[in-house]
Design a protein around this motif. Structure first.
Motif, mmCIF file in Angstrom:
data_model
loop_
_atom_site.group_PDB
_atom_site.id
_atom_site.type_symbol
_atom_site.label_atom_id
_atom_site.label_comp_id
_atom_site.label_asym_id
_atom_site.label_seq_id
_atom_site.Cartn_x
_atom_site.Cartn_y
_atom_site.Cartn_z
ATOM 1 N N SER A 71 0.847 -1.199 0.000
ATOM 2 C CA SER A 71 0.000 0.000 0.000
ATOM 3 C C SER A 71 0.881 1.249 0.000
ATOM 4 O O SER A 71 2.042 1.213 0.410
ATOM 5 N N ASP A 72 0.304 2.353 -0.441
ATOM 6 C CA ASP A 72 1.026 3.620 -0.401
ATOM 7 C C ASP A 72 1.433 3.954 1.027
ATOM 8 O O ASP A 72 2.540 4.453 1.259
ATOM 9 N N ALA A 73 0.547 3.686 1.980
ATOM 10 C CA ALA A 73 0.863 3.972 3.389
ATOM 11 C C ALA A 73 2.088 3.180 3.834
ATOM 12 O O ALA A 73 2.964 3.717 4.523
ATOM 13 N N TRP A 74 2.156 1.912 3.450
ATOM 14 C CA TRP A 74 3.313 1.080 3.823
ATOM 15 C C TRP A 74 4.587 1.627 3.184
ATOM 16 O O TRP A 74 5.621 1.737 3.849
ATOM 17 N N GLN A 77 5.740 4.722 4.914
ATOM 18 C CA GLN A 77 6.247 4.445 6.262
ATOM 19 C C GLN A 77 7.631 3.780 6.229
ATOM 20 O O GLN A 77 8.436 4.001 7.119
#
Length: 114
Positions: A71-74, A77
């Motif tokens: 995911s973009d969030a991963w 991060q």
């Protein structure tokens, strides 16, 4: 650092580390992403080896690695690599495969620019 532009590059390059068979369309997609970005091909190659590879290469060593993508969030991060390596380390077969893939991306990039 323009995070949105870098995320597009990270997202595209991360496809090289999925536990799947990489097809020609993947190389074209990465090349297109590079050509539409603010980065040069050599800058993206550095991003590949010094920001993405140190974090994602372990997926290629995993028996049951990630195959559907991150995911973009991963990505935001976990990238770039916490410590920028001064050299490329790892399993020689994985390094060789990523180098092979990068050459195919560069070829696709050159064809798009022609």
């Amino acid at each position: 650092m323009n995070t949105e532009e870098r995320l597009k590059i990270w997202r595209a390059l991360s496809d090289l580390f999925l536990d799947t068979e990489i097809e020609g369309s993947t190389f074209k997609y990465i090349a297109r992403t590079v050509s539409e970005s603010e980065f040069s091909l050599s800058e993206v190659e550095n991003i590949l080896w010094y920001e993405v590879y140190p974090v994602l290469e372990s997926n290629l060593r995993s028996v049951a690695g990630v195959w559907e993508g991150w995911s973009d969030a991963w990505l935001l991060q976990n990238l770039p690599a916490a410590v920028r390596p001064t050299a490329i380390h790892g399993e020689p077969s994985i390094i060789k495969e990523i180098k092979r893939c990068w050459l195919l991306v560069a070829e696709a990039y050159a064809k798009q620019k022609a």
